[in-house]
Design a protein around this motif. Structure first.
Motif, mmCIF file in Angstrom:
data_model
loop_
_atom_site.group_PDB
_atom_site.id
_atom_site.type_symbol
_atom_site.label_atom_id
_atom_site.label_comp_id
_atom_site.label_asym_id
_atom_site.label_seq_id
_atom_site.Cartn_x
_atom_site.Cartn_y
_atom_site.Cartn_z
ATOM 1 N N LEU A 17 41.304 36.022 43.859
ATOM 2 C CA LEU A 17 42.187 36.761 42.953
ATOM 3 C C LEU A 17 41.422 37.382 41.777
ATOM 4 O O LEU A 17 41.734 38.462 41.310
ATOM 5 C CB LEU A 17 43.233 35.757 42.447
ATOM 6 C CG LEU A 17 44.282 36.170 41.452
ATOM 7 C CD1 LEU A 17 45.357 36.935 42.164
ATOM 8 C CD2 LEU A 17 44.866 34.931 40.791
ATOM 9 N N ARG A 52 39.723 40.614 42.879
ATOM 10 C CA ARG A 52 40.502 41.561 43.656
ATOM 11 C C ARG A 52 41.247 42.560 42.764
ATOM 12 O O ARG A 52 42.468 42.631 42.751
ATOM 13 C CB ARG A 52 41.486 40.782 44.524
ATOM 14 C CG ARG A 52 41.683 41.354 45.916
ATOM 15 C CD ARG A 52 42.594 40.475 46.713
ATOM 16 N NE ARG A 52 43.787 40.151 45.983
ATOM 17 C CZ ARG A 52 44.409 38.976 46.039
ATOM 18 N NH1 ARG A 52 43.981 38.012 46.818
ATOM 19 N NH2 ARG A 52 45.488 38.748 45.331
ATOM 20 N N ASN A 53 40.504 43.332 41.992
ATOM 21 C CA ASN A 53 41.101 44.348 41.138
ATOM 22 C C ASN A 53 40.009 45.327 40.729
ATOM 23 O O ASN A 53 38.837 45.123 41.043
ATOM 24 C CB ASN A 53 41.748 43.704 39.904
ATOM 25 C CG ASN A 53 40.776 42.827 39.169
ATOM 26 O OD1 ASN A 53 39.755 43.297 38.675
ATOM 27 N ND2 ASN A 53 41.058 41.532 39.119
ATOM 28 N N VAL A 54 40.394 46.357 40.029
ATOM 29 C CA VAL A 54 39.438 47.427 39.730
ATOM 30 C C VAL A 54 38.280 46.913 38.876
ATOM 31 O O VAL A 54 37.150 47.395 38.971
ATOM 32 C CB VAL A 54 40.142 48.644 39.071
ATOM 33 C CG1 VAL A 54 40.687 48.307 37.700
ATOM 34 C CG2 VAL A 54 39.209 49.844 39.001
ATOM 35 N N ILE A 106 47.526 46.155 36.837
ATOM 36 C CA ILE A 106 46.299 46.647 37.464
ATOM 37 C C ILE A 106 45.521 45.542 38.189
ATOM 38 O O ILE A 106 44.611 45.824 38.953
ATOM 39 C CB ILE A 106 45.356 47.404 36.496
ATOM 40 C CG1 ILE A 106 44.656 46.447 35.536
ATOM 41 C CG2 ILE A 106 46.083 48.500 35.755
ATOM 42 C CD1 ILE A 106 43.396 47.048 34.953
ATOM 43 N N ASN A 107 45.844 44.279 37.930
ATOM 44 C CA ASN A 107 45.223 43.207 38.708
ATOM 45 C C ASN A 107 46.356 42.433 39.383
ATOM 46 O O ASN A 107 47.485 42.887 39.404
ATOM 47 C CB ASN A 107 44.361 42.308 37.820
ATOM 48 C CG ASN A 107 45.154 41.757 36.654
ATOM 49 O OD1 ASN A 107 46.336 41.461 36.771
ATOM 50 N ND2 ASN A 107 44.523 41.633 35.508
ATOM 51 N N ASP A 108 46.033 41.280 39.949
ATOM 52 C CA ASP A 108 47.096 40.543 40.637
ATOM 53 C C ASP A 108 47.568 39.327 39.846
ATOM 54 O O ASP A 108 48.122 38.394 40.403
ATOM 55 C CB ASP A 108 46.625 40.109 42.033
ATOM 56 C CG ASP A 108 46.558 41.304 42.986
ATOM 57 O OD1 ASP A 108 47.198 42.327 42.693
ATOM 58 O OD2 ASP A 108 45.867 41.208 44.008
ATOM 59 N N ILE A 109 47.315 39.339 38.553
ATOM 60 C CA ILE A 109 47.782 38.207 37.739
ATOM 61 C C ILE A 109 49.244 38.465 37.366
ATOM 62 O O ILE A 109 49.545 39.395 36.619
ATOM 63 C CB ILE A 109 46.910 38.034 36.480
ATOM 64 C CG1 ILE A 109 45.435 37.882 36.892
ATOM 65 C CG2 ILE A 109 47.376 36.829 35.664
ATOM 66 C CD1 ILE A 109 44.459 37.837 35.736
#
Ligand code: SF4
Lengths: 479, 188
Positions: free
Chosen positions: A128, A131-133, B42-45
């Protein structure tokens, strides 16, 4: 009724706008149902009534800050009809087209690199934290920088054509209110070769990913469907203007070259009690089987060819993977998107070199009409704007079918397909498994923000049950 | 310097303010050196993992879920910033509060979208009523009507440059300039 357990994925992240997924498990932990919900209501179609028509192309963008240009232009095209501008000037149309290609370019880049690439680069179930920009910036700084610069280029194109990067004001009923000066043009033209090169790289990433993971793509959220888009008269891909074409799952034409001023003879929207978002369908096929897909994948399926060389070559490669038959893989949307940015960059180069953009003939008017429809191929698919205006210039009716709404049934099917595949029968459901469901939604690049323009409906009653099915709370609002 | 923690959310907004934040372009590479993103689209939080220094709010409150999210942000952020017209004044969503000659604008909006349109297929004439859907509010509320908002950055959206200036001032604790060049203060 057998007891079910509900898992919620909320909020959906790395998609634009607001939505959630609920997954219903039965007592054996098998997926019973899975749904995508849109959780916001705006009411635009009502409150736009009474506003003067010339305000509409500017107001309407506030439905969506991700592809505001699409709303700006679709509304403008409808208002062209209202002011009787049968054909706008070359300068106006080319300015609008350039704006639109810039928009398509930035939106697709944003979606591919900023939102989806973490899934493709690190894996659907990866950590997690990466897994983001920001993870992409850390691990693939060069790629991340390219993405930022590509999006910036698209935004700069929008700024010089629309007046502003987000929520521009240049497109007006009957044309445009500015042209492109040489001073605005030259710095952009200088960057075009770089953009072309980076675009080739992006196309390669998307293509290689799909080809290398073809087995996965064939199984992950893949199902037969019809496809719909605008096409040019000769069947070419056209993102700004054209007539409606729909094909069935085998590629047979359902209808073709339909003048969209009468779209409502062909398309209707169903209201279902369990969803805030309506479900459009092709009338002749009925509300059960008439659903279809839109967007980059559908456009690749419906168009005969692309009128720019690199994109057309890419299209032929794309079509060869399914032997010329329609491609039904949700994951192939990514590849299709990158073919479209290839087309956009080729078109942007052509337009930046076109002296018509410095023309000064910007506006036309004709005989005033009472009703107008404007359609455009927005980044996420066909976007419908329909207005009626009275003799005092005030809007009396508005109907919008936004791109994402057209994909409602498809996204629900993708969610259910992937949830069933990855969650059914699992003892423990991990965050990574749930991300698979989001990957399926993300493939459609849903703009849940514009999808909320009017899809809300007042839930009359909300009941809260404890695990033993006892009603513990209740809220209701009298309508 | 220890990285500041930043959370962002879009309530009833168009996402344009988030997009404008991305319009800081290359400076995003500097931003990730200065801050660590917590809860954000913008993220998965999806839920706060820690207390945050700064929370950016885009959008107004249209439904119950928006209100809960906003209260949650107030609880978990030291400084709460209303970004854009929707958060501060209601923006486009608030247009549904004032429909001329109407006592119940929300109801009119709903009827228009679902029941009155001849372009809609709704044989049961029913209203979607799934408990998964949050209850809509009688009207749209601005953020300051619901919680204390510490700073406001107006504009629809505020430009990337404006957001960059404001954010770096907040992060580094420097004072916000009181006068800006015309382009930065001209909000539309
Ligand atoms: S202030 Fe403007 S840009 Fe920001 S969310 Fe609202 S409508 Fe969108």
């Amino acid at each position: 009724m057998p007891k079910t357990k509900v898992i919620e994925i909320e909020p959906l992240t790395r998609v634009e706008g607001h939505g959630k997924v609920t997954i219903h498990l039965d007592e054996h932990n098998n997926v019973d149902d899975a749904r995508l919900h849109i959780v916001e209501f705006r009411g635009f179609e009502r409150f736009i009534k009474g506003r003067p028509y010339w305000e509409v192309p500017v107001i309407v963008q506030r439905l969506c800050g991700i592809c505001p240009v699409s709303h700006h232009l679709a509304a403008s095209k409808a208002m062209d009809v209202i002011v009787g501008a049968k054909k706008i000037t070359d300068t106006a149309e080319k300015m609008r087209r350039l704006m639109h290609y810039g928009q398509m370019f930035q939106s697709h880049v944003l979606h591919f690199f900023h939102l989806c690439s973490p899934d493709l680069l690190f894996g659907f179930g990866s950590d997690l934290k990466d897994r983001n920009v920001i993870g992409v910036i850390a691990k693939h700084p060069e790629l991340a920088t390219q993405a930022v610069m590509m999006r910036k280029f698209g935004q700069e194109i929008i700024k010089v054509t629309a007046g502003k990067k987000i929520h521009g004001t240049s497109s007006v009923p009957g044309g445009i209110n500015k042209n492109l000066s040489i001073e605005e043009r030259d710095p952009l033209l200088k960057q075009i070769d770089q953009m072309k090169e980076w675009t080739r790289g992006a196309l390669k990433i998307a293509k290689d990913y799909t080809v290398e993971h073809l087995q996965l793509a064939k199984e992950f959220g893949t199902f037969n469907s019809s496809h719909l888009s605008l096409v040019r008269e000769d069947g070419a891909l056209d993102l700004y203007h054209g007539n409606l074409r729909a094909i069935d799952a085998n590629g047979n034409i359902i209808f073709d070259q339909v003048d969209y001023q009468k779209y409502y003879n062909f398309i209707m929207e169903e209201v279902r009690t369990w969803s805030y978002m309506k479900f459009p369908f092709i009338k002749t096929r009925g509300h059960v089987d008439g659903w279809y897909r839109v967007g980059p994948l559908s456009r690749m399926n419906t168009c005969g060819f692309i009128d720019t060389p690199e994109a057309d070559k890419a299209l032929q490669e794309f079509k060869s993977v399914t032997n010329g038959k329609p491609n039904h893989m949700s994951l192939a949307y990514h590849w299709a998107r990158m073919i479209e940015i290839t087309h956009c960059v080729e078109k942007m180069e052509e337009l930046l070199n076109d002296p018509d953009l410095q023309g000064t003939d910007l506006l036309v008017k004709g005989e005033r009409q009472a009703e107008g429809v404007g359609l455009i191929e927005a980044p996420r698919g066909t976007l419908f704007h329909h207005y009626k205006v009275d003799e005092n210039d005030l809007v009396t009716f508005c109907n919008l079918i936004v791109s994402t709404t057209n994909n409602n049934e498809a996204m629900n099917r993708a969610v259910k397909n992937v949830a069933t595949r990855y969650l059914s029968g699992q003892q423990k459901i991990t965050e990574g498994m749930l991300n698979h469901v989001e990957v399926a939604v993300r493939a459609y690049d849903p703009c849940l923000s514009c999808a909320t323009h009017a899809i809300g409906q007042m839930p009359l009653k909300v009941e809260l049950y404890d695990v033993n099915n006892n009603l513990i709370d209740e809220k209701s609002k009298g309508l | 310097m220890k990285k500041k923690k930043l959370a962002t959310v879009s309530l009833a907004g168009c996402f344009g303010c988030h997009m404008s934040l991305l319009d800081i372009d290359e400076r995003i590479l500097d931003l990730v050196e200065l801050v660590e993103f917590d809860r954000s689209p913008i993220n998965d939080i999806k839920k706060f993992t820690t207390r945050c220094d700064i929370g950016l709010i885009e959008g107004a409150c249209c439904n119950e879920a928006n209100v809960h999210t906003l209260i949650d942000f107030r609880k978990n952020c030291d400084i709460l910033v209303g970004v854009g017209q929707c958060a501060i004044m209601g923006g486009l969503p608030v247009m549904r509060n004032a429909i001329m000659h109407s006592d119940d604008p929300l109801r009119e909006c709903l009827d228009e979208a679902y029941l009155n349109s001849k372009y809609v297929y709704n044989p049961s004439n029913e209203i979607p009523n799934d408990p998964a859907l949050p209850l809509l509010l009688d009207k749209v509320y601005t953020c300051p009507q619901v919680v204390k908002i510490d700073y406001q950055i107006p504009g629809c959206p505020p430009s990337g440059d404006m957001l960059w200036r404001a954010l770096t001032a907040l992060i580094t604790g420097t004072h916000f300039q009181t006068s800006y060049e015309y382009e930065l203060i001209k909000y539309d």
